[in-house]
Design an enzyme around this catalytic site. Structure first.
Site, PDB file in Angstrom:
ATOM      1  N   LYS A   1      40.358  40.012  44.129  1.00 16.05           N
ATOM      2  CA  LYS A   1      40.153  39.788  42.659  1.00 16.05           C
ATOM      3  C   LYS A   1      39.103  40.456  41.993  1.00 16.05           C
ATOM      4  O   LYS A   1      39.181  41.097  41.013  1.00 16.05           O
ATOM      5  CB  LYS A   1      40.241  38.328  42.322  1.00 16.05           C
ATOM      6  CG  LYS A   1      40.426  38.191  41.007  1.00 16.05           C
ATOM      7  CD  LYS A   1      40.470  36.517  40.645  1.00 16.05           C
ATOM      8  CE  LYS A   1      41.874  36.001  41.007  1.00 16.05           C
ATOM      9  NZ  LYS A   1      41.894  34.510  40.534  1.00 16.05           N
TER      10      LYS A   1
ATOM     11  N   GLU B   1      43.956  30.237  39.991  1.00 14.50           N
ATOM     12  CA  GLU B   1      42.933  30.171  38.854  1.00 14.50           C
ATOM     13  C   GLU B   1      43.239  31.107  37.619  1.00 14.50           C
ATOM     14  O   GLU B   1      43.529  32.235  38.032  1.00 14.50           O
ATOM     15  CB  GLU B   1      41.577  30.298  39.471  1.00 14.50           C
ATOM     16  CG  GLU B   1      40.407  30.136  38.285  1.00 14.50           C
ATOM     17  CD  GLU B   1      39.032  30.323  38.951  1.00 14.50           C
ATOM     18  OE1 GLU B   1      37.956  30.184  38.180  1.00 14.50           O
ATOM     19  OE2 GLU B   1      38.885  30.650  40.202  1.00 14.50           O
TER      20      GLU B   1
ATOM     21  N   ARG C   1      46.183  35.287  55.689  1.00 18.83           N
ATOM     22  CA  ARG C   1      46.073  36.086  54.299  1.00 18.83           C
ATOM     23  C   ARG C   1      46.751  37.520  54.476  1.00 18.83           C
ATOM     24  O   ARG C   1      46.280  38.098  55.548  1.00 18.83           O
ATOM     25  CB  ARG C   1      44.583  36.060  54.007  1.00 18.83           C
ATOM     26  CG  ARG C   1      44.390  36.700  52.583  1.00 18.83           C
ATOM     27  CD  ARG C   1      42.824  36.738  52.228  1.00 18.83           C
ATOM     28  NE  ARG C   1      42.679  37.524  50.913  1.00 18.83           N
ATOM     29  CZ  ARG C   1      41.450  37.529  50.503  1.00 18.83           C
ATOM     30  NH1 ARG C   1      40.495  36.865  50.909  1.00 18.83           N
ATOM     31  NH2 ARG C   1      41.498  38.102  49.174  1.00 18.83           N
TER      32      ARG C   1
END
Length: 554
Positions: free
Chosen positions: A268, A32, A258
């Site tokens: 983020k 994104e 992850r």
């Protein structure tokens, strides 16, 4: 990543042996564009890229740009640049989710016509309340059983801007009693009045990621949507969308672990707070694990790729010690960088028996680990500077550098003996050393006489280049981060994580160093030209890593 022992390779190999696709292997990375990539993203990129490569397929970069409130073309350009810098160039395969807006809208209309989606007028707070909890089932919306024709009319009205923002949403009709909260009639379209960086004001309704993603994958012919483990609970919705849209040979979602590293923020949200809250010098601050920050600090693409290879395939949330990343960097730099002499805290040394106004050019190896890198000329003169810490007037036992009455070798040059110490009469601080040299001890002459135990680096006063040096420590005081949602995590910030050392002296060899050029400063570590603060008249270096691991000694 050692593909042969990777669990994903084994899983995908077994599935492909059944020939489920009539097309070639194709993976994607869907960032994104509302921030910058970090080391955890690099692991995901590497996984998708190398898996496509392993099965002779293609790799797509596709921007998940379905939220105009947060996205920006600047992030897009930075992400493309960072991925190419890492060595995972998608070539012509760069796509944008917003380019599929019409197809995604039409898919939503198909679901409405099948009775699998409906327009819901619950407020955001009511939606949350109706959803239920992990232990309690959700409740049906009072709008769930609207007729198909009414839903079609309302959805068109949403598209045409007939409702205020957040007043209505389109929801998938699945199962409000499902133990998986993602299947409790999830929102698949919402109203947002904002300018999109690519489509402008063409749209005022935008699909949710969980709805858009499988459709975009299907449009592009993706075979494997490889994503991190937190999306595992979203997989049933991914598969539901593809099934209800009757997608032939649908792509498959598979998950991997992850990656985080000790002592570094990879959330983020946290990174945004650090970068935009004034805690650091922007998203590219060398203390951050963003790819922009790692690049500016001086990490090489090869070292990051090697780090990911060393980590290997992981199945769950994994935190890897940051010392492994630094080890991979040292392995990459030790035989490829020029070693130069740089004095961070200069102490003046006058060699009283060396001829005045004479300059001698000495030959010093560029890299003791790699003879093929050759040698360079280094100017030597009567006055030089050494590190202040390399002299002690009354040294303790075991001190093998310079002391009053003691002798030491200047690297690549001569033995010198300290004869006298000059001090500031007011402060008592040592300001200068008066030394003599032995001309018979010149390096390279094959001198086999007496020996000294210590060798120190130096810089000629008449030839030195001034530079500023940034020394970094961990940005966080603890290697274990506080819970993201609880407590004041900013209390963990190390306010002494950056030390700026001004007016350091280094060899003129570095004077014309280019952006991101790396050197080894003898005894101090590996350094990189800082691309943000270096100017035509000012050199600034960032220390990438010390010569040895210091993380576990803090």
């Amino acid at each position: 990543m050692n593909n042969e022992g990777n669990f994903l390779v084994k899983q995908i190999s077994e599935e492909l042996s059944q020939n489920p696709f009539g097309r070639g292997m194709c993976t994607r990375f869907p960032p994104e564009p509302n921030g910058y990539l970090h080391i955890g993203n690099a692991y995901a990129i590497h996984t998708n890229f190398t898996m496509a490569e392993r099965f002779n397929g293609s790799f797509h970069l596709r921007f998940d740009d379905t939220n105009p409130l947060k996205e920006d073309i600047g992030y897009v350009n930075a992400i493309i640049d960072d991925i190419k810098w890492l060595g995972y160039d998608p070539g012509e395969h760069i796509y944008y989710g917003s380019d599929y807006s019409e197809e995604i809208y039409n898919a939503a209309v198909r679901l409405i016509k099948k009775g699998k989606a409906y327009v819901c007028d619950l407020s955001p707070e009511e939606l949350t309340h109706y959803r239920g909890t992990l232990t309690e089932p959700g409740r049906n919306s009072p709008y769930r059983d609207r007729p198909v024709e009414e839903n079609l009319e309302l959805f068109v009205k949403m598209k045409e801007g007939g409702f205020p923002a957040s007043s209505s949403v389109l929801r998938a009709k699945i199962d409000m009693a499902s133990p998986n909260l993602n299947l409790r009639d999830p929102v698949i379209y919402r109203i947002i009045y904002a300018e999109h960086y690519r489509t402008g004001h063409e749209w005022c309704i935008y699909p949710m990621y969980d709805f858009a993603h499988p459709i975009q994958d299907a449009i592009e012919g993706i075979t494997y949507s490889l994503c991190s483990i937190e999306f595992k609970d979203h997989r049933p919705l991914y598969e539901w969308v593809l099934k209800e849209l009757d997608i032939h040979e649908p792509p498959r979602q598979r998950e991997f672990g992850r990656l985080s590293i000790t002592g570094a923020v990879t959330s983020k949200r946290w990174l945004r707070q650090l970068a935009e809250g004034g805690y650091v010098d922007g998203w590219d601050d060398p203390r951050l694990p963003t790819l922009r920050g790692l690049r500016r600090r001086g990490y090489t693409p090869a070292s990051i790729r090697r780090f990911i290879e060393e980590v290997g395939g992981i199945r769950s949330q994994s935190t890897v010690d940051i010392s492994l990343l630094d080890h991979c960097l040292r392995q990459d730099l030790k035989a490829s960088t020029v070693s130069v002499m740089t004095v961070l805290q200069p102490l003046k040394v006058v060699i009283t028996n060396y001829p005045e106004d004479e300059t001698e050019l000495l030959m010093i190896e560029n890299n003791s680990e790699n003879e093929t890198m050759g040698k360079r000329e280094v100017a030597f003169s009567r006055t030089v500077y050494i590190e202040r810490e390399d002299f002690m007037e009354q040294p303790p036992k075991g001190f093998h550098r310079l002391s009053l009455g003691g002798e030491v070798r200047l690297k690549g040059a001569y033995f010198i003996r300290c004869e006298n110490v000059i001090k500031d009469p007011d402060t008592g601080e040592i300001t200068e050393l008066r030394c003599t040299y032995d001309p018979l001890t010149k390096s390279g002459r094959g001198f086999t006489g007496r020996k000294v135990k210590g060798t120190i680096h130096w810089v000629s006063a008449d030839h030195a280049v001034t530079a500023d040096v940034h020394l970094y420590d961990s940005l966080l005081l603890t290697q274990k981060l506080p819970d993201e949602d609880n407590g004041d995590w900013t209390a963990a910030i190390n306010t002494d994580s950056l030390a700026v050392v001004s007016n350091c002296l280094t060899e003129p060899f570095v004077k014309h160093a280019g952006p991101e050029q790396r050197f080894q400063f003898l005894r101090h570590g590996y350094f990189c030209v800082d691309t943000k603060h270096t100017t035509e008249n000012k050199l600034v270096f960032n220390r990438i890593v010390p010569l040895k691991d210091t993380w576990n000694k803090r």
